[in-house]
Design a protein around this motif. Sequence first.
Motif, PDB file in Angstrom:
ATOM      1  N   ILE A 152       0.753  -1.221   0.007  1.00  0.00           N
ATOM      2  CA  ILE A 152      -0.019  -0.011  -0.083  1.00  0.00           C
ATOM      3  C   ILE A 152       0.809   1.294  -0.023  1.00  0.00           C
ATOM      4  O   ILE A 152       1.476   1.482   0.941  1.00  0.00           O
ATOM      5  CB  ILE A 152      -0.921  -0.074   1.119  1.00  0.00           C
ATOM      6  CG1 ILE A 152      -1.792  -1.174   1.255  1.00  0.00           C
ATOM      7  CG2 ILE A 152      -2.000   1.158   1.397  1.00  0.00           C
ATOM      8  CD1 ILE A 152      -2.815  -1.443   2.390  1.00  0.00           C
ATOM      9  N   VAL A 153       0.900   1.978  -1.258  1.00  0.00           N
ATOM     10  CA  VAL A 153       1.667   3.120  -1.317  1.00  0.00           C
ATOM     11  C   VAL A 153       1.046   4.364  -0.743  1.00  0.00           C
ATOM     12  O   VAL A 153       1.692   5.254  -0.218  1.00  0.00           O
ATOM     13  CB  VAL A 153       2.133   3.468  -2.772  1.00  0.00           C
ATOM     14  CG1 VAL A 153       2.798   4.461  -3.041  1.00  0.00           C
ATOM     15  CG2 VAL A 153       2.661   2.120  -3.550  1.00  0.00           C
ATOM     16  N   ASP A 154      -0.253   4.466  -0.926  1.00  0.00           N
ATOM     17  CA  ASP A 154      -0.988   5.736  -0.517  1.00  0.00           C
ATOM     18  C   ASP A 154      -2.432   5.301  -0.309  1.00  0.00           C
ATOM     19  O   ASP A 154      -3.106   4.774  -0.888  1.00  0.00           O
ATOM     20  CB  ASP A 154      -0.833   6.766  -1.600  1.00  0.00           C
ATOM     21  CG  ASP A 154      -1.037   8.265  -1.326  1.00  0.00           C
ATOM     22  OD1 ASP A 154      -1.090   8.718  -0.150  1.00  0.00           O
ATOM     23  OD2 ASP A 154      -1.958   8.842  -2.282  1.00  0.00           O
ATOM     24  N   ILE A 155      -2.983   6.151   0.548  1.00  0.00           N
ATOM     25  CA  ILE A 155      -4.351   6.335   0.825  1.00  0.00           C
ATOM     26  C   ILE A 155      -4.848   7.762   0.734  1.00  0.00           C
ATOM     27  O   ILE A 155      -4.330   8.572   1.700  1.00  0.00           O
ATOM     28  CB  ILE A 155      -4.663   5.568   2.236  1.00  0.00           C
ATOM     29  CG1 ILE A 155      -4.255   4.164   2.309  1.00  0.00           C
ATOM     30  CG2 ILE A 155      -6.283   5.692   2.427  1.00  0.00           C
ATOM     31  CD1 ILE A 155      -4.177   3.696   3.741  1.00  0.00           C
ATOM     32  N   SER A 156      -6.163   8.033   0.022  1.00  0.00           N
ATOM     33  CA  SER A 156      -6.328   9.294  -0.102  1.00  0.00           C
ATOM     34  C   SER A 156      -8.018   9.311  -0.465  1.00  0.00           C
ATOM     35  O   SER A 156      -8.499   8.268  -0.690  1.00  0.00           O
ATOM     36  CB  SER A 156      -5.644  10.100  -1.115  1.00  0.00           C
ATOM     37  OG  SER A 156      -5.735   9.551  -2.323  1.00  0.00           O
TER      38      SER A 156
END
Length: 157
Positions: A152-156
Amino acid sequence: MSGYAYVTAEGLKKLRAEVEQLERIERPSISRQIGEAIDKGDLSENAEYDAAKEAQGLLEAKISRLRGILANSRIIDETKIDTSKVQMMNKVTIKNQKNGAVMTYTLVSETEADFKQGKLSINTPIAKGLMGKLVGDVVEIQVPNGLIPFEIVDISL
């Protein structure tokens, strides 16, 4: 139908519009087709009548299913969505650890899923595997091609 269908306000609006389209346009159209087939005479050997009746049954089943979803829908307050961990309505960027491919998906309800637009149903194996995880977590997810590790690289939003 068991459980709730969590949808956005936009998704609920589209769902209502689809039900209205089916009930106000498709249903009368099929009724006319049945009427025309009846006017042609002997129903025992009338393929048009059989096809129209089958289409009517499929349409009524679809309307019933969509009405069930509408009855059990709960609108998600998009202003209260947390991005500290993966949850519905998050835009999640993941990296395939095997081939390095980076993908971004928005996790949505079954009724709003559209893979071409990057909207992934929360009922898919990938989404289920990502739920509740944090940025930096590596999750192994069983997909048709086997077990694949995703970071998981990013959560937005």
